[in-house]
Design an enzyme around this catalytic site. Structure first.
Site, PDB file in Angstrom:
ATOM      1  N   ARG A 141      54.793  49.071  52.572  1.00  0.00           N
ATOM      2  CA  ARG A 141      53.340  49.439  52.282  1.00  0.00           C
ATOM      3  C   ARG A 141      53.191  49.525  50.868  1.00  0.00           C
ATOM      4  NH1 ARG A 141      51.077  54.193  53.266  1.00  0.00           N
ATOM      5  NH2 ARG A 141      52.248  54.680  55.082  1.00  0.00           N
ATOM      6  N   TYR A 175      27.250  38.034  45.413  1.00  0.00           N
ATOM      7  CA  TYR A 175      28.197  37.526  47.033  1.00  0.00           C
ATOM      8  C   TYR A 175      27.505  38.350  47.857  1.00  0.00           C
ATOM      9  CZ  TYR A 175      31.466  36.972  50.589  1.00  0.00           C
ATOM     10  OH  TYR A 175      32.023  36.765  51.906  1.00  0.00           O
ATOM     11  N   ASP A 193      33.463  39.302  38.930  1.00  0.00           N
ATOM     12  CA  ASP A 193      33.908  38.561  39.957  1.00  0.00           C
ATOM     13  C   ASP A 193      34.073  36.984  39.647  1.00  0.00           C
ATOM     14  OD1 ASP A 193      34.313  37.162  42.471  1.00  0.00           O
ATOM     15  OD2 ASP A 193      33.092  38.386  43.701  1.00  0.00           O
ATOM     16  N   LYS A 203      39.153  31.640  48.273  1.00  0.00           N
ATOM     17  CA  LYS A 203      38.510  30.422  47.944  1.00  0.00           C
ATOM     18  C   LYS A 203      39.500  29.730  47.249  1.00  0.00           C
ATOM     19  CE  LYS A 203      35.353  32.752  49.845  1.00  0.00           C
ATOM     20  NZ  LYS A 203      34.472  33.783  48.865  1.00  0.00           N
TER      21      LYS A 203
HETATM   22  C1  LIG Z   1      34.164  35.103  49.453  1.00  0.00           C
HETATM   23  C2  LIG Z   1      33.874  35.802  48.227  1.00  0.00           C
HETATM   24  C3  LIG Z   1      34.126  37.445  48.230  1.00  0.00           C
HETATM   25  C4  LIG Z   1      34.829  38.121  49.244  1.00  0.00           C
HETATM   26  O1  LIG Z   1      36.248  37.579  49.620  1.00  0.00           O
HETATM   27  P1  LIG Z   1      36.722  37.463  51.054  1.00  0.00           P
HETATM   28  O2  LIG Z   1      37.862  37.005  50.935  1.00  0.00           O
HETATM   29  O3  LIG Z   1      35.867  36.796  51.934  1.00  0.00           O
HETATM   30  O4  LIG Z   1      36.884  38.752  51.500  1.00  0.00           O
HETATM   31  C5  LIG Z   1      33.774  38.083  47.264  1.00  0.00           C
HETATM   32  N1  LIG Z   1      33.155  37.602  46.050  1.00  0.00           N
HETATM   33  C6  LIG Z   1      32.888  36.128  46.049  1.00  0.00           C
HETATM   34  C7  LIG Z   1      32.138  35.608  44.800  1.00  0.00           C
HETATM   35  C8  LIG Z   1      33.175  35.410  47.157  1.00  0.00           C
HETATM   36  O5  LIG Z   1      32.870  34.032  47.298  1.00  0.00           O
END
Ligand SMILES: *Cc1c(COP(=O)(O)O)cnc(C)c1O
Length: 375
Positions: free
Chosen positions: A45, A97, A168, A193
């Site tokens: 962990r 998001y 982000d 992504k």
């Molecule tokens: C998909 C996404 C998230 C969240 O990510 P997950 O891996 O689906 O939890 C956060 N910010 C943006 C801009 C995203 O496209």
């Protein structure tokens, strides 16, 4: 070592003893070192070599010391909020998001939603002492409206108020945009992504150069058990090696599709920061080295029928992967955004979001143009 070389070499040094040229998958929950002597590897962990290899690779992309990976982008965001929002206040881009809205709400923060792509709104929010020590959460470009915020300007004003700035960077990805270079404190990625890129794994990361934050993030992750599995880390790391090849191709195709969409009589507004008349184009050109795989457009027809007619754009959420996707944000990813905000942002039922994959650009163009025309 230049960027594309780092993608393949950092965190991928041939393993000691065996010489594996691919980082081995360490599947173990504990380590036989004599737990009394506090060894470097104590319990999975807290420590895992497969995870650490990925972290070294991600940190190297922005040429900083630290990356902490998580089982998803949302898990990375949850750790960021738990550790950085101590003042109980957050300033957030208006088109973040959808899941970010939900996350902020779940932490019970006092949130100001601001159009951080608007310099006047930025000046205004930081003129107010309310902003002191708030967490600033920037998303740029946003999706699906592709607004572009000036990371250097937001960071400068935020730091004068003692704020921590998190960007982000999921949409642009580290090939096209490196927020830490522009003064941000932390970059957040949903590695689900473009970083992993193959639509087969979830992951998240916080990347930065601050030893104090590293301690906070790792302690929070270990305490809450928000650790990604070694296999997930392996997949994300495997995808990362081709990130540059994939995303450069995807952005080039997205640019072609955006130009073609603009000429179509079936299409209204087209949103892509690479288009010269996009409101954020000049800033994007300075702040980014490419414009990413996502674009938005308004369809003058039945969106559901358009999505059904397309052969190569799969009707699914998410973006940045090898396979092209299309969806209607108002009905899917942004359903949970309050209606008045959604309307103010222009996320209406006619808005289609495309994520452009690595398929042959000519096939994508042909398919999209054909699907637009109901005749
Ligand atoms: C998909 C996404 C998230 C969240 O990510 P997950 O891996 O689906 O939890 C956060 N910010 C943006 C801009 C995203 O496209």
């Amino acid at each position: 070592m230049r960027f594309d070389t780092r993608l393949v070499h950092v965190g991928q040094e041939p393993a000691q003893g065996t010489g594996d040229v691919s980082p081995p998958l360490h599947l173990t929950s504990t380590y036989a070192h004599g737990a009394q002597v506090q060894p470097a590897y104590f319990y999975a962990r807290g420590e895992n070599p497969t995870r650490e290899a990925l972290e070294r690779a991600l940190a190297a992309l922005e040429e900083v010391r630290f990356a902490t990976v998580f089982p998803s982008g949302q898990a990375a965001g949850a750790t960021a909020l738990a550790t950085l929002a101590g003042a109980g206040r957050a300033i957030v881009s208006d088109d973040v998001y959808g899941g970010t809205h939900a996350l902020l709400t779940s932490f019970g923060l006092d949130v100001r939603v601001v159009d951080l792509a608007d310099p006047t709104a930025v000046a205004e929010v930081f003129a107010d002492p309310w902003a002191d020590d708030a967490l600033v959460w920037v998303e740029t470009p946003t999706n699906p409206t592709l607004k572009v915020a000036d990371v250097a300007e937001v960071s400068r004003r935020a730091h004068a108020r003692g704020c921590v700035v998190l960007v982000d960077n999921t949409l642009a990805g580290p090939v096209f945009q490196q927020p830490l270079r522009w003064g941000a404190d932390v970059t957040l990625y949903s590695t689900t992504k473009s970083v992993a890129g193959h639509l087969d794994v979830l992951g998240g990361a916080l990347v930065h150069d601050r030893a104090d934050l590293h301690e906070l993030f790792v302690t929070h992750r270990t305490t809450t058990g928000s650790v990604p599995s070694p296999f997930d880390c392996f997949l994300v790391h495997r995808g990362l090696k081709t990130l540059s090849l994939r995303t450069v191709r995807q952005a080039a195709t997205a640019e072609k599709l955006a130009a073609a969409l603009r000429e179509s009589p079936h299409v209204g507004e087209v949103r892509y920061p690479g288009l010269p008349d996009h409101p954020g184009h000049t800033l994007a050109t300075r702040q980014m080295s490419g414009f990413g795989p996502v674009l938005g457009f308004r369809y003058r027809g039945d969106v559901a029928a358009l999505l059904r007619r397309s052969r190569y754009f799969t009707d699914a959420v998410s973006f940045g992967g090898v396979r092209s996707l299309a969806q209607c944000p108002a009905a899917t990813t942004h359903r949970s955004v309050p209606t008045d905000l959604r309307e103010r942002l222009g996320i209406t039922d006619d808005l289609v979001r495309l994520s452009v994959g690595i398929e042959d650009p000519a096939d994508l163009l042909e398919d999209l143009m054909g699907a637009l025309d109901p005749a």
